[in-house]
Design an enzyme around this catalytic site. Structure first.
Site, short mmCIF file in Angstrom:
data_model
loop_
_atom_site.label_atom_id
_atom_site.label_comp_id
_atom_site.label_asym_id
_atom_site.label_seq_id
_atom_site.Cartn_x
_atom_site.Cartn_y
_atom_site.Cartn_z
N GLU A 109 -22.71 1.29 -7.23
CA GLU A 109 -23.03 0.51 -6.04
C GLU A 109 -24.39 0.82 -5.43
O GLU A 109 -25.03 -0.06 -4.87
CB GLU A 109 -21.95 0.71 -4.97
N SER A 392 11.24 -46.35 -0.45
CA SER A 392 11.06 -47.37 0.59
C SER A 392 10.33 -46.89 1.83
O SER A 392 10.03 -47.71 2.70
CB SER A 392 12.43 -47.92 0.99
#
Length: 751
Positions: A109, A392
């Site tokens: 890092e 429906s």
């Protein structure tokens, strides 16, 4: 001196020894001076801007540096419903962090961690060059470990926040952190803060979760893997089905440690020969979840959608430490979960449900059900899936709503329920009873859910106008709509709830949303507000609502099971049949209903209906009963008044019955004014509509609301098990659905 003589060099120097250039500096020298001046000015301006931004940087203390970045999610009443990654964190003290882990973290890092003072200019230039030429030597960008710690402690990692101002503040705070804390302290804070995947924060907790051990008991390979995970915890997860990325990252860390002189090449090779899955603990050590007093399963589908929105907007909920306030009504959420999982009777545990509750006033998602009896966290959310036919419930959205909006039809408009052939074919459209009722009013056709009148209505409206109407309600698909979609749409329960909400509020469609505000660690708050747009006139919304009230009160309808005394509600049921009429039962059962305060969309069915997943007759009304349970609870909490008729609508008497008409339309002058008051048709609960004499109370409430287009076209009734079926193609796949393209829509039988 002759014209051909060149001036001698010594003649170009003045008596005082200075050089005489004839008053002109060389061009190159002037260019260099301009460039140097520009650089100085840019440097000064950059420094001024840096210090200006730095002056507004948030304060940072040891508490922020050492605390965990838990994202907390609240309901609408500020109650915590979820703490993302809220596992018990084993904080690692200095003595519990092995030097090997420190070396691995620094090597991968921030190789110059012990040499810089918070900001590494050399690292920034090196990272820039490497990014340009595409070369990587283990450094992760230009940020130092100290800068990364600052970002994790007080800043959001959202893409929108990656600005020069934020970078300047980050660098300034990193310099200050280095002044007040030692390198070992900074490294300890970082090791304890980083996100390690699977809801785990900190490397000591990760050691427990992945290996069931303390950090000091891990070998070089395992420590190297942990050191490399924070860059991409998901990709480098050793529990993933494919560990090639975790392996590559672990090896990258080992090579970085060799270059930094922390380990020998042979040690790295030995560690690299070890599988990243060696030593993994399936029981995850003793890492336990924290209590929020809310069961995770109850809020799971809602939280899943919240996290998806956060990620879509560039936030990382795993690392950003956000405070997220949502629109969830926790009481309604619990009621919906309990009703579906224990209170309402389902066919079996495999029968599923998806439901969404929205607020018609603003589009806020109140509650959501993703499924029943699920042990999977963030699993399939059936409230937002769009691969099931609506039956429906599509009729108000695509047929009758547009007819009122664009054709100004009154509720008593005559529609024809007579023999109908699908255009261009010899296929006949039938209803559940395989009969026709002749001429009837639009109100009766909708309440009784007759298919043929709905499709004839859509023909008169036109697909183009119906598509426009649907679009105004947030419904669309890639392929063009067809007549078949007039009795079946592929939409989700959430879309259904939001669309019907526009009827409830007088015609405005609000896009559903979950989050009311997001606060980041630096105190910035982003708020969310309703996005509403008129989708239909007030007249259309009111007239549709007035007709849909009859679904609950008219004995010819299939929604009477959801009738609630004193509750002013309107809605529509829907079911779909199997393509093969030899299959008994139905595939899907829907209920959409609303009051002025709440709109609910519910689907029930089986995830794999073609593999024995049929809803039996006894359980076709399960969606209706689930709706009734949650609506009764909601209306008790916030009782809705009745709708008030807008001044663009007037009530008229037609054949002794109250009907509605748009004022000043051609229909308004044909009939006398209604003198019975602006009632809500409660009196019709024990009776029937003007054309429902053939629909007696003996009709079972379990009769299917709609039928598959294949079965209808072939003219078979539900009980004719030997009737044939021809599969029809359809374009009813949802444009926004992430599911595979669904089959042709199973359309209505007209019940």
């Amino acid at each position: 001196m002759s014209n051909n003589d060149e001036p001698r060099r010594e003649d170009q120097y003045r008596a005082d020894g200075s050089y005489d250039d004839g008053g002109k500096k060389p061009l190159l020298k002037r260019i260099l001076l301009w460039i140097a001046g520009a650089i100085v000015l840019l440097f000064v301006a950059g420094c001024a801007l840096f210090f200006y931004y730095a002056s507004s940087a948030p304060k940072i203390s040891q508490r922020e540096l050492s605390s965990q970045n838990t994202t907390i999610i609240y309901d609408a009443n500020n109650k915590v419903i979820s703490r993302l990654g809220a596992q018990k964190r084993d904080y690692a003290k200095d003595s519990q962090i092995p030097d090997t882990l420190k070396h691995a973290v620094v090597a991968i890092e921030d190789r110059r961690f012990y040499k810089h003072h918070g900001v590494d200019v050399r690292r920034i230039f090196g990272a820039t060059i490497n990014n340009v030429i595409g070369r990587s030597d283990g450094m992760q960008g230009g940020s130092t470990l100290t800068q990364q710690l600052v970002k994790l402690s007080v800043f959001s990692t959202a893409q929108s926040d990656r600005t020069f101002k934020r970078k300047a503040q980050e660098a300034w705070l990193a310099l200050n952190v280095e002044r007040h804390f030692s390198k070992d302290q900074i490294l300890k804070y970082y090791i304890n803060k980083v996100y390690m995947g699977n809801g785990v924060y900190g490397m000591r907790t990760a050691a427990q979760y992945y290996y069931g051990k303390e950090l000091k008991d891990l070998d070089l390979s395992q420590l190297a893997l942990l050191a490399g995970m924070p860059q991409s915890p998901t990709n480098y997860n050793p529990l993933a089905s494919n560990t090639k990325y975790a392996t590559a990252r672990r090896n990258e860390v080992l090579n970085a440690m060799v270059r930094a002189g922390y380990i020998t090449k042979s040690a790295a090779q030995n560690a690299a020969s070890e599988s990243v899955t060696d030593g993994l603990d399936p029981d995850h050590g003793d890492v336990e979840s924290s209590e929020t007093n809310v069961k995770e399963k109850i809020v799971d589908p809602y939280v899943k959608e919240v996290l998806a929105q956060l990620q879509a907007e560039g936030y990382n909920p795993n690392t950003d430490g956000l405070l997220v306030h949502t629109n969830m009504d926790l009481g309604a959420q619990k009621k919906l979960y309990n009703a579906a999982n224990s209170e309402i009777s389902f066919q079996n545990d495999q029968m599923q449900a998806g439901a969404a509750v929205t607020d018609p006033h603003n589009g806020q998602v109140i509650a959501m059900l993703g499924g029943r009896h699920s042990n999977v966290i963030y699993g399939l959310n059936r409230a937002v899936q769009e691969n099931r036919s609506s039956g429906s419930t599509a009729k108000p959205l695509m047929d009758y709503g547009p007819a009122i909006e664009y054709l100004q039809w009154p509720t008593f408009k005559t529609v024809s329920d007579t023999k109908f052939y699908w255009p261009g074919t010899n296929k006949v459209l039938h209803d559940f009873d395989n009969k026709y009722k002749g001429n009837m009013t639009m109100r009766s056709a909708l309440v009784e859910s007759r298919n043929v009148p709905a499709i004839r209505t859509l023909q008169e409206v036109g697909i183009k106008r119906a598509t426009t109407f649907l679009g105004g309600l947030g419904i669309s698909q890639k392929d063009p709509y067809t007549l078949q979609n007039g009795i079946a749409l592929y939409i989700s329960p959430l879309q259904m709830s939001a669309a019907y909400a526009a009827f409830a509020n007088g015609g405005t469609y609000y896009k559903p949303y979950y989050i009311s505000s997001i606060t980041t660690m630096d105190g910035k708050t982003k708020t969310y507000s309703p996005h509403g747009k008129r989708a239909m006139s007030k007249a259309t919304a009111y007239m549709m609502t007035d007709m849909l009230k009859g679904v609950f009160t008219n004995s010819a309808s299939t929604g009477t099971s959801a009738y609630l005394s004193g509750v002013h509600q309107a809605g529509k049921t829907g079911t779909t049949d199997f393509p093969n009429r030899n299959q008994s039962g139905v595939m899907d059962s829907w209920m959409a209903g609303y009051t002025k305060n709440y709109s609910i969309g519910i689907w029930t069915g089986f995830d794999h209906p073609m593999n024995g997943g049929a809803i039996s007759t006894q359980y076709e009304r399960t969606a209706v009963l689930l709706y009734k349970s949650i609506m009764q609870y909601l209306d008790e909490q916030n009782h809705a008044s009745n709708w008030k008729m807008p001044d663009t609508v007037e009530a008229v008497r037609v054949n002794g019955k109250r009907q509605l008409v748009i004022k000043d339309s051609k229909w308004a002058l044909m009939y006398g004014a209604w003198d019975g008051g602006d009632d809500d048709n409660e009196s019709s609960r024990s009776g029937s509509s003007s054309s429902s004499n053939s629909s007696s109370d003996s009709r079972s409430e379990s009769i299917s609301e709609s039928r598959s287009i294949e079965s209808i076209l072939n003219g078979g009734s539900r009980n004719e098990s030997n009737s044939s079926s021809t599969t029809q193609s359809s374009s009813a796949s949802s444009a926004s659905s992430t599911n595979p393209t669904p089959p042709a829509p199973n359309t209505g039988n007209g019940q």
